[in-house]
Design an enzyme around this catalytic site. Sequence first.
Site, PDB file in Angstrom:
ATOM      1  N   PHE A 186       0.901  -1.061  -0.076  1.00 39.11           N
ATOM      2  CA  PHE A 186       0.142  -0.061   0.039  1.00 39.11           C
ATOM      3  C   PHE A 186       0.787   1.247   0.165  1.00 39.11           C
ATOM      4  CE2 PHE A 186       0.844  -0.727   4.343  1.00 39.11           C
ATOM      5  CZ  PHE A 186       1.034   0.523   5.124  1.00 39.11           C
ATOM      6  N   CYS A 187       0.309   2.416  -0.359  1.00 36.14           N
ATOM      7  CA  CYS A 187       0.854   3.644  -0.336  1.00 36.14           C
ATOM      8  C   CYS A 187      -0.185   4.834  -0.261  1.00 36.14           C
ATOM      9  CB  CYS A 187       1.653   3.825  -1.693  1.00 36.14           C
ATOM     10  SG  CYS A 187       0.790   3.628  -3.115  1.00 36.14           S
ATOM     11  N   THR A 188       0.172   6.027  -0.667  1.00 35.90           N
ATOM     12  CA  THR A 188      -0.863   6.948  -0.206  1.00 35.90           C
ATOM     13  C   THR A 188      -2.051   6.918  -1.091  1.00 35.90           C
ATOM     14  OG1 THR A 188       1.056   8.656   0.145  1.00 35.90           O
ATOM     15  CG2 THR A 188      -1.161   9.561  -0.208  1.00 35.90           C
ATOM     16  N   ILE A 215      -4.196   4.484   0.793  1.00 36.94           N
ATOM     17  CA  ILE A 215      -4.641   4.746   2.144  1.00 36.94           C
ATOM     18  C   ILE A 215      -5.880   5.595   2.088  1.00 36.94           C
ATOM     19  CG2 ILE A 215      -4.130   6.027   4.315  1.00 36.94           C
ATOM     20  CD1 ILE A 215      -1.175   5.064   3.582  1.00 36.94           C
TER      21      ILE A 215
END
Length: 286
Positions: A186-188, A215
């Site tokens: 996952f990332c932003t 996110i």
Amino acid sequence: MQESTTSFVNIAAYKFITFEGLEALRPQYQEICAALGLKGTILLTPEGINLFLSGTRTHIDQFLAWVRSDARFADLEVKESYSAEQSHKRMLVKIKKEIITMRMPLIQPELGRAPAVSPRDLKRWLDQGHDDAGKPVVMVDTRNAFEVDVGTFDNTIDYRIEKFTEFPQVIAANREALADKTVVTFCTGGIRCEKAAIHMQKIGYDSVYQLEGGILKYFEEVGGAHYTGDCFVFDYRTALTPELQPSVTVQCFACRAVVTPRQQLDPRYVYEVSCPQCSQRITSVT
């Protein structure tokens, strides 16, 4: 989340697709953004588009209608949040080599993505402690260390990388430790974890997913369950809470570290000069 009648709409969007004629397209993007009073950043690259924009509801909708009139971006999906001010102070349209720099030319999301897990399904997996096949779920953060320090999923594996180009090497070195587990990257907003998950598949990970929409989409759909802290964003807001509201942290101009309200009271915090973190490092060196 309900939009205030006086708020600005902040959007984040990207799409991996073969994108040509960038030099001719750049002034067109500049012109429409100026006409609509939008602020933010648009990256035009041979592998696709990435954008972060802020404007009124009407102007954001007009911009999206214009972008989606290009058949290549007809299905462009966006993530939204709201703020009392525009989240960016200027408008930049840049031509870059990659949407997010990885320096792995064989990673081409346009040709096929790794499996994605929706925010709601991920929450269910984390609630029950395993995926639908009964395998333990491991969260892997693909962001830089200073972003992770603002907030991340509980029990996340964080390799403390300083830049995304370090990720391929560090994840390859840890493949054995993650065997027999379902890995969710996952990332932003989804860009980094999209490339990361494809790379992991290519080097032999057999059960890897990317969090659909990152996110920010997780916050939008399920809130802050299984997440501690806020989410760093690259605009004046510095970070967003799980309610997609600006947090009360700021970012140090000098070292990019996140400075909490308590740390802002420290005499070592000088606006656009230093903060307790970098001031301490400077003192140690001297």
